[in-house]
Scaffold this motif. Structure first.
Motif, short mmCIF file in Angstrom:
data_model
loop_
_atom_site.label_atom_id
_atom_site.label_comp_id
_atom_site.label_asym_id
_atom_site.label_seq_id
_atom_site.Cartn_x
_atom_site.Cartn_y
_atom_site.Cartn_z
N LEU A 46 5.37 3.96 9.26
CA LEU A 46 4.27 3.54 8.40
C LEU A 46 4.57 2.18 7.78
CD1 LEU A 46 3.58 6.81 6.36
CD2 LEU A 46 2.12 5.83 8.14
N GLY A 47 3.54 1.36 7.69
CA GLY A 47 3.63 0.12 6.94
C GLY A 47 3.37 0.41 5.47
N ARG A 48 3.68 -0.56 4.63
CA ARG A 48 3.59 -0.36 3.18
C ARG A 48 2.16 -0.11 2.70
NH1 ARG A 48 7.09 -0.60 -1.24
NH2 ARG A 48 5.84 0.26 -2.91
N THR A 50 -0.46 1.14 4.30
CA THR A 50 -0.91 2.47 4.70
C THR A 50 -0.20 3.54 3.88
OG1 THR A 50 -1.45 1.72 6.93
CG2 THR A 50 -1.09 4.08 6.65
N TYR A 51 1.09 3.38 3.68
CA TYR A 51 1.84 4.33 2.86
C TYR A 51 1.22 4.43 1.46
CZ TYR A 51 5.49 6.71 0.30
OH TYR A 51 6.16 7.60 -0.48
N SER A 117 -1.61 1.33 9.67
CA SER A 117 -0.54 0.32 9.59
C SER A 117 -0.79 -0.85 10.53
CB SER A 117 0.82 0.97 9.87
OG SER A 117 1.07 2.02 8.98
N LEU A 120 2.00 -3.57 10.90
CA LEU A 120 3.13 -2.98 11.61
C LEU A 120 2.79 -2.83 13.10
CD1 LEU A 120 5.86 -1.56 11.84
CD2 LEU A 120 4.71 0.56 11.07
#
Length: 180
Positions: A46-48, A50-51, A117, A120
């Protein structure tokens, strides 16, 4: 060796952000496709952004089969900072994404998934680390928005079609494998 599988929702003109703007009916064939995809995955990257959107939502969400999957699967968050909202089974990784992916691919296990993401996903594609694309193409044209495959990516990649299926709501499911 494990595969990195990028699953993404997109409009006909390639927009991948804010799928609620173009996915109006997630039909039974689309749910079956999602279930098939996540069944083979035992790790998620996961990218930040999306997280930060998902961590407060999914732990109490009831949308199946994805809710149980995303809450239970080991998640690797690519970020240089610790998130403010904790989420079970998450490991924060600040090392280069290519190094992490290579290490994960060498381990035994199922597929490594990427959902959402966008940045990413773009970096994984640019670094030739994605083995399969699983696209859900909605019958809508947005005209503007962030695209998965953007300008500036000059590297030619050939993809082999693995599967193509239409859905009752008019979406197209297209699975591609990177030709190596």
């Amino acid at each position: 060796m494990r595969k990195l599988v990028l699953y993404t929702l997109m409009s006909m003109d390639g927009v991948v952000e804010s799928p609620d703007r173009y996915i109006f009916d997630f039909d039974e064939v689309m749910y079956a496709n999602l279930a098939r995809t996540i069944k083979s995955q035992d790790t998620v990257l996961l990218g930040r952004r999306t997280y930060d959107e998902w961590a407060p939502y999914w732990p109490t969400a009831e949308e199946q089969p994805f809710a149980d999957f995303i809450n239970e699967v080991p998640k690797f968050l690519l970020s240089s900072a610790t998130p403010t909202v904790p989420w079970a089974n998450t490991t924060v990784v600040s090392s280069p994404v290519a190094d992490l992916v290579r290490r994960l691919k060498e381990r035994p296990g199922g597929d490594i998934g990427v959902h959402g993401s966008i940045r990413l996903a773009q970096s994984l594609l640019a670094d030739n680390l994605v083995d399969e694309l699983r696209l859900v193409i909605a019958p809508a044209v947005l005209g503007s928005g962030r695209r998965l495959l953007g300008e500036g990516d000059e590297q030619l990649r050939q993809w082999n079609l693995l599967r193509l299926e239409g859905t009752p709501s008019g979406a197209v499911l297209a699975d591609y494998q990177l030709a190596r």
